[in-house]
Design a protein around this motif. Structure first.
Motif, PDB file in Angstrom:
ATOM      1  N   ALA A   1      12.722  -1.774 -14.188  1.00  0.00           N
ATOM      2  CA  ALA A   1      13.337  -0.445 -14.129  1.00  0.00           C
ATOM      3  C   ALA A   1      14.560  -0.502 -13.221  1.00  0.00           C
ATOM      4  O   ALA A   1      14.499  -1.063 -12.121  1.00  0.00           O
ATOM      5  N   HIS A   2      15.664   0.060 -13.701  1.00  0.00           N
ATOM      6  CA  HIS A   2      16.856   0.276 -12.886  1.00  0.00           C
ATOM      7  C   HIS A   2      17.008   1.784 -12.723  1.00  0.00           C
ATOM      8  O   HIS A   2      17.212   2.508 -13.710  1.00  0.00           O
ATOM      9  N   ILE A   3      16.895   2.249 -11.493  1.00  0.00           N
ATOM     10  CA  ILE A   3      16.840   3.672 -11.197  1.00  0.00           C
ATOM     11  C   ILE A   3      18.081   4.061 -10.411  1.00  0.00           C
ATOM     12  O   ILE A   3      18.378   3.487  -9.353  1.00  0.00           O
ATOM     13  N   THR A   4      18.833   5.031 -10.921  1.00  0.00           N
ATOM     14  CA  THR A   4      19.964   5.579 -10.178  1.00  0.00           C
ATOM     15  C   THR A   4      19.468   6.759  -9.359  1.00  0.00           C
ATOM     16  O   THR A   4      18.889   7.702  -9.904  1.00  0.00           O
ATOM     17  N   VAL A   5      19.662   6.692  -8.053  1.00  0.00           N
ATOM     18  CA  VAL A   5      19.093   7.714  -7.152  1.00  0.00           C
ATOM     19  C   VAL A   5      20.157   8.698  -6.700  1.00  0.00           C
ATOM     20  O   VAL A   5      21.329   8.406  -6.724  1.00  0.00           O
TER      21      VAL A   5
ATOM     22  N   TYR B   1       0.828  -1.198   0.000  1.00  0.00           N
ATOM     23  CA  TYR B   1       0.000   0.000   0.000  1.00  0.00           C
ATOM     24  C   TYR B   1       0.869   1.259   0.000  1.00  0.00           C
ATOM     25  O   TYR B   1       2.001   1.247   0.491  1.00  0.00           O
ATOM     26  N   LYS B   2       0.346   2.339  -0.557  1.00  0.00           N
ATOM     27  CA  LYS B   2       1.033   3.614  -0.670  1.00  0.00           C
ATOM     28  C   LYS B   2       2.405   3.442  -1.329  1.00  0.00           C
ATOM     29  O   LYS B   2       3.443   3.785  -0.750  1.00  0.00           O
ATOM     30  N   PRO B   3       2.430   2.915  -2.551  1.00  0.00           N
ATOM     31  CA  PRO B   3       3.719   2.634  -3.196  1.00  0.00           C
ATOM     32  C   PRO B   3       4.585   3.869  -3.411  1.00  0.00           C
ATOM     33  O   PRO B   3       5.815   3.764  -3.440  1.00  0.00           O
ATOM     34  N   HIS B   4       3.966   5.052  -3.563  1.00  0.00           N
ATOM     35  CA  HIS B   4       4.764   6.271  -3.727  1.00  0.00           C
ATOM     36  C   HIS B   4       5.587   6.556  -2.471  1.00  0.00           C
ATOM     37  O   HIS B   4       6.723   7.040  -2.561  1.00  0.00           O
ATOM     38  N   GLU B   5       5.045   6.211  -1.297  1.00  0.00           N
ATOM     39  CA  GLU B   5       5.798   6.376  -0.058  1.00  0.00           C
ATOM     40  C   GLU B   5       6.844   5.276   0.102  1.00  0.00           C
ATOM     41  O   GLU B   5       7.936   5.510   0.633  1.00  0.00           O
ATOM     42  N   VAL B   6       6.517   4.075  -0.351  1.00  0.00           N
ATOM     43  CA  VAL B   6       7.470   2.964  -0.284  1.00  0.00           C
ATOM     44  C   VAL B   6       8.696   3.275  -1.143  1.00  0.00           C
ATOM     45  O   VAL B   6       9.839   3.024  -0.722  1.00  0.00           O
ATOM     46  N   LEU B   7       8.500   3.812  -2.337  1.00  0.00           N
ATOM     47  CA  LEU B   7       9.635   4.175  -3.188  1.00  0.00           C
ATOM     48  C   LEU B   7      10.547   5.182  -2.499  1.00  0.00           C
ATOM     49  O   LEU B   7      11.775   5.082  -2.575  1.00  0.00           O
ATOM     50  N   ARG B   8       9.970   6.125  -1.788  1.00  0.00           N
ATOM     51  CA  ARG B   8      10.770   7.105  -1.061  1.00  0.00           C
ATOM     52  C   ARG B   8      11.552   6.437   0.070  1.00  0.00           C
ATOM     53  O   ARG B   8      12.713   6.781   0.331  1.00  0.00           O
ATOM     54  N   GLU B   9      10.931   5.477   0.742  1.00  0.00           N
ATOM     55  CA  GLU B   9      11.608   4.755   1.817  1.00  0.00           C
ATOM     56  C   GLU B   9      12.784   3.943   1.268  1.00  0.00           C
ATOM     57  O   GLU B   9      13.858   3.895   1.869  1.00  0.00           O
ATOM     58  N   TRP B  10      12.594   3.307   0.113  1.00  0.00           N
ATOM     59  CA  TRP B  10      13.687   2.532  -0.482  1.00  0.00           C
ATOM     60  C   TRP B  10      14.836   3.443  -0.895  1.00  0.00           C
ATOM     61  O   TRP B  10      16.009   3.091  -0.717  1.00  0.00           O
ATOM     62  N   CYS B  11      14.517   4.608  -1.429  1.00  0.00           N
ATOM     63  CA  CYS B  11      15.576   5.546  -1.798  1.00  0.00           C
ATOM     64  C   CYS B  11      16.328   6.063  -0.569  1.00  0.00           C
ATOM     65  O   CYS B  11      17.522   6.356  -0.645  1.00  0.00           O
ATOM     66  N   ARG B  12      15.622   6.151   0.550  1.00  0.00           N
ATOM     67  CA  ARG B  12      16.260   6.640   1.773  1.00  0.00           C
ATOM     68  C   ARG B  12      17.470   5.796   2.171  1.00  0.00           C
ATOM     69  O   ARG B  12      18.496   6.330   2.621  1.00  0.00           O
ATOM     70  N   VAL B  13      17.377   4.477   1.999  1.00  0.00           N
ATOM     71  CA  VAL B  13      18.460   3.598   2.462  1.00  0.00           C
ATOM     72  C   VAL B  13      19.538   3.385   1.402  1.00  0.00           C
ATOM     73  O   VAL B  13      20.523   2.686   1.656  1.00  0.00           O
ATOM     74  N   LEU B  14      19.359   3.974   0.215  1.00  0.00           N
ATOM     75  CA  LEU B  14      20.377   3.863  -0.831  1.00  0.00           C
ATOM     76  C   LEU B  14      21.375   5.013  -0.743  1.00  0.00           C
ATOM     77  O   LEU B  14      21.008   6.156  -0.477  1.00  0.00           O
ATOM     78  N   LYS B  15      22.632   4.688  -1.000  1.00  0.00           N
ATOM     79  CA  LYS B  15      23.665   5.719  -1.063  1.00  0.00           C
ATOM     80  C   LYS B  15      23.468   6.566  -2.316  1.00  0.00           C
ATOM     81  O   LYS B  15      22.862   6.108  -3.289  1.00  0.00           O
TER      82      LYS B  15
ATOM     83  N   THR C   1       3.617   5.019 -13.653  1.00  0.00           N
ATOM     84  CA  THR C   1       3.398   6.464 -13.540  1.00  0.00           C
ATOM     85  C   THR C   1       4.212   7.053 -12.402  1.00  0.00           C
ATOM     86  O   THR C   1       4.844   8.114 -12.552  1.00  0.00           O
ATOM     87  N   PHE C   2       4.241   6.378 -11.254  1.00  0.00           N
ATOM     88  CA  PHE C   2       5.036   6.858 -10.117  1.00  0.00           C
ATOM     89  C   PHE C   2       6.528   6.866 -10.460  1.00  0.00           C
ATOM     90  O   PHE C   2       7.243   7.817 -10.131  1.00  0.00           O
ATOM     91  N   VAL C   3       7.005   5.795 -11.079  1.00  0.00           N
ATOM     92  CA  VAL C   3       8.425   5.727 -11.456  1.00  0.00           C
ATOM     93  C   VAL C   3       8.783   6.891 -12.368  1.00  0.00           C
ATOM     94  O   VAL C   3       9.787   7.593 -12.168  1.00  0.00           O
ATOM     95  N   ASN C   4       7.964   7.139 -13.380  1.00  0.00           N
ATOM     96  CA  ASN C   4       8.262   8.200 -14.340  1.00  0.00           C
ATOM     97  C   ASN C   4       8.134   9.590 -13.724  1.00  0.00           C
ATOM     98  O   ASN C   4       8.824  10.529 -14.150  1.00  0.00           O
ATOM     99  N   TYR C   5       7.277   9.729 -12.727  1.00  0.00           N
ATOM    100  CA  TYR C   5       7.088  11.041 -12.098  1.00  0.00           C
ATOM    101  C   TYR C   5       8.241  11.390 -11.153  1.00  0.00           C
ATOM    102  O   TYR C   5       8.742  12.512 -11.163  1.00  0.00           O
ATOM    103  N   TYR C   6       8.654  10.425 -10.332  1.00  0.00           N
ATOM    104  CA  TYR C   6       9.608  10.718  -9.261  1.00  0.00           C
ATOM    105  C   TYR C   6      11.070  10.683  -9.692  1.00  0.00           C
ATOM    106  O   TYR C   6      11.919  11.305  -9.043  1.00  0.00           O
ATOM    107  N   PHE C   7      11.406   9.959 -10.759  1.00  0.00           N
ATOM    108  CA  PHE C   7      12.814   9.724 -11.077  1.00  0.00           C
ATOM    109  C   PHE C   7      13.155  10.210 -12.481  1.00  0.00           C
ATOM    110  O   PHE C   7      12.324  10.174 -13.391  1.00  0.00           O
ATOM    111  N   THR C   8      14.407  10.660 -12.631  1.00  0.00           N
ATOM    112  CA  THR C   8      14.875  11.134 -13.937  1.00  0.00           C
ATOM    113  C   THR C   8      15.848  10.152 -14.581  1.00  0.00           C
ATOM    114  O   THR C   8      15.886  10.048 -15.808  1.00  0.00           O
ATOM    115  N   ASP C   9      16.641   9.442 -13.784  1.00  0.00           N
ATOM    116  CA  ASP C   9      17.629   8.502 -14.329  1.00  0.00           C
ATOM    117  C   ASP C   9      17.067   7.090 -14.242  1.00  0.00           C
ATOM    118  O   ASP C   9      17.335   6.340 -13.293  1.00  0.00           O
TER     119      ASP C   9
END
Length: 230
Positions: A226-230, A130-144, A197-205
């Motif tokens: 999708a492979h996203i560089t954060v 649930y709330k995948p847009h928030e989950v994506l932010r949480e996953w990015c938080r723990v990435l360098k 849609t969330f992937v394309n909205y939040y990320f550029t790379d």
């Protein structure tokens, strides 16, 4: 109104037959294994990620498809019966790789500090949360910074996915005593078009692709990567 099924009983039964139903034989097993290999096809043995986190790892199937080098691979899931199967040796670490650690984690609310990992793998998990847009932010938080977020998603409710489910998966699930439509409705809470849609909205790379038809269509494909560089 019927009472809800017992979720704990479902999770225990599901863990016991997860690999048999999904990965051992048949068309669905062929394509599911292909999807894991396809997610890892961008990497090879010459590449290196120091610390890798896999969320929603289930019985640990994905690890056997990882080709790059690593020092530490954390395999996490929130379902204890799934983790028990990993600890029983259902999935073994590749030869010559780093240390593999199995632990319980909530994929939506991780216990790790900020900037802890070089790569995060989420294979067939974001559609369940649930709330995948928030989950994506949480996953990015723990990435360098410069870390890679790797997503593998089913093209549900696309036409080809539904067709494959009806001609391949449904009978296996019903023979195992599961109501296929009910649990699909409970488990796959996010449609692929919303997640893309969330992937394309939040990320550029973002390096993304579709399988097997390669064209960007949820109806003509089974999986999205999708492979996203954060």
């Amino acid at each position: 109104m019927k009472p809800d099924p017992d979720v704990n009983s479902y999770l225990t039964q599901w863990a016991a037959i997860y690999d048999t139903l999904n990965y051992e034989k048949g068309m669905a097993a062929f394509f599911l294994k292909k999807s894991h290999a396809w997610l890892e096809s961008r990497f090879d043995a010459s590449q290196y990620f120091g610390r890798v986190l896999e969320v929603g790892a289930g019985t640990g199937v994905h690890l056997q498809f990882v080709r790059h080098a690593f020092d530490e691979y954390l395999m996490t899931d929130l379902n204890p019966p799934m983790l028990d199967k990993v600890n029983q040796g259902v999935s073994r670490p590749p030869e010559g790789r780093g240390k593999v650690i199995v632990c319980a984690e909530n994929a939506s609310l991780l216990s790790f500090p900020d900037k802890s990992f070089d790569r995060l793998i989420a294979a067939h998990i974001l559609e369940h949360l649930y709330k995948p847009h928030e989950v994506l932010r949480e996953w990015c938080r723990v990435l360098k910074p410069g870390g890679v977020l790797s997503l593998l998603l089913p093209c549900d409710p696309g036409l080809l996915w539904r067709l494959g489910q009806n001609i391949s998966s449904r009978k296996k699930f019903e023979r195992a005593g599961f109501d296929c439509d009910y649990w699909a409705a409970r488990e796959h809470v996010n449609p692929i078009n919303n997640l893309v849609t969330f992937v394309n909205y939040y990320f550029t790379d973002v390096k993304s692709s579709w399988f097997p038809m390669l064209i960007p269509s949820m109806d003509a494909n089974l999986f999205y990567v999708a492979h996203i560089t954060v």
